[in-house]
Scaffold this motif. Structure first.
Motif, short mmCIF file in Angstrom:
data_model
loop_
_atom_site.label_atom_id
_atom_site.label_comp_id
_atom_site.label_asym_id
_atom_site.label_seq_id
_atom_site.Cartn_x
_atom_site.Cartn_y
_atom_site.Cartn_z
N PHE A 189 0.83 -1.19 0.00
CA PHE A 189 0.00 0.00 0.00
C PHE A 189 0.87 1.24 0.00
O PHE A 189 1.94 1.26 0.57
N ILE A 190 0.37 2.27 -0.62
CA ILE A 190 1.06 3.54 -0.61
C ILE A 190 0.07 4.60 -0.13
O ILE A 190 -1.09 4.59 -0.50
N ALA A 191 0.54 5.48 0.74
CA ALA A 191 -0.27 6.59 1.22
C ALA A 191 0.53 7.86 0.97
O ALA A 191 1.74 7.87 1.09
N ARG A 192 -0.19 8.93 0.61
CA ARG A 192 0.52 10.17 0.39
C ARG A 192 -0.37 11.36 0.72
O ARG A 192 -1.60 11.27 0.64
N ILE A 193 0.26 12.43 1.11
CA ILE A 193 -0.42 13.69 1.36
C ILE A 193 -0.08 14.60 0.19
O ILE A 193 1.08 14.76 -0.18
N ILE A 194 -1.13 15.18 -0.39
CA ILE A 194 -0.97 16.04 -1.57
C ILE A 194 -1.41 17.45 -1.21
O ILE A 194 -2.44 17.64 -0.57
N MET A 216 -5.00 29.93 -0.34
CA MET A 216 -5.44 28.76 0.42
C MET A 216 -4.88 27.49 -0.19
O MET A 216 -4.62 27.41 -1.39
N LEU A 217 -4.69 26.48 0.68
CA LEU A 217 -4.20 25.17 0.25
C LEU A 217 -5.09 24.09 0.83
O LEU A 217 -5.49 24.17 1.99
N ASP A 218 -5.38 23.08 0.03
CA ASP A 218 -6.02 21.86 0.53
C ASP A 218 -4.94 20.81 0.71
O ASP A 218 -4.06 20.66 -0.14
N PHE A 219 -5.02 20.06 1.82
CA PHE A 219 -4.15 18.91 2.03
C PHE A 219 -5.02 17.67 1.93
O PHE A 219 -5.94 17.49 2.72
N MET A 220 -4.76 16.83 0.93
CA MET A 220 -5.55 15.64 0.66
C MET A 220 -4.75 14.41 1.06
O MET A 220 -3.53 14.37 0.88
N LEU A 221 -5.45 13.40 1.59
CA LEU A 221 -4.82 12.11 1.85
C LEU A 221 -5.29 11.14 0.79
O LEU A 221 -6.49 11.01 0.54
N GLU A 222 -4.36 10.48 0.13
CA GLU A 222 -4.65 9.46 -0.87
C GLU A 222 -4.04 8.15 -0.42
O GLU A 222 -2.90 8.12 0.04
N ILE A 223 -4.80 7.06 -0.56
CA ILE A 223 -4.28 5.72 -0.30
C ILE A 223 -4.55 4.88 -1.53
O ILE A 223 -5.68 4.81 -2.01
#
Length: 119
Positions: free
Chosen positions: A25-30, A38-45
């Motif tokens: 599995f790979i997880a990342r914050i984008i 403004m910035l959005d921080f998204m979590l993707e798995i």
């Protein structure tokens, strides 16, 4: 040179990536620019064997200035072999997700992170 770094993020950018010890599995914050400041921080798995995205969700929306940006950046940690959690710099667990299913086991409430989360 010392000082505060420039924070001009104009396009989607991977901030942090983490793999399981067995590489499944790979997880990342984008970081995704939302508006002018403004910035959005998204979590993707993502499941690497199936090549499918099992989870993509907004963690935090924050202003694009140094202190706010620093607070919003999360630490990705594996709680177990198939569960990923994101902790903020204040020691709060923002979210915990079962990587294979994309099901949230835990998510911090908006009140607890009102210092940097936009509604």
């Amino acid at each position: 040179m010392r000082g505060r770094p420039a924070l001009e993020i104009e396009s989607e950018k991977v901030y942090k990536t983490k793999k399981n010890p067995n590489g499944t599995f790979i997880a990342r914050i984008i970081q995704v620019p939302k508006e002018e400041n403004m910035l959005d921080f998204m979590l993707e798995i993502k499941h690497l064997r199936k090549k499918e995205l099992t989870y993509r969700n907004l963690l935090v929306t924050t202003e694009n200035w140094y202190d706010s940006f620093r607070l919003a950046r999360g630490d990705l940690k594996w709680v177990s072999l198939h569960t990923v959690a994101v902790w903020d710099r204040l020691g709060h667990k923002l979210v915990e997700v079962a990587a294979p299913t994309g099901k949230e086991n835990y998510r911090i409430s908006n009140e607890h992170c009102s210092a940097y989360r936009e509604k």
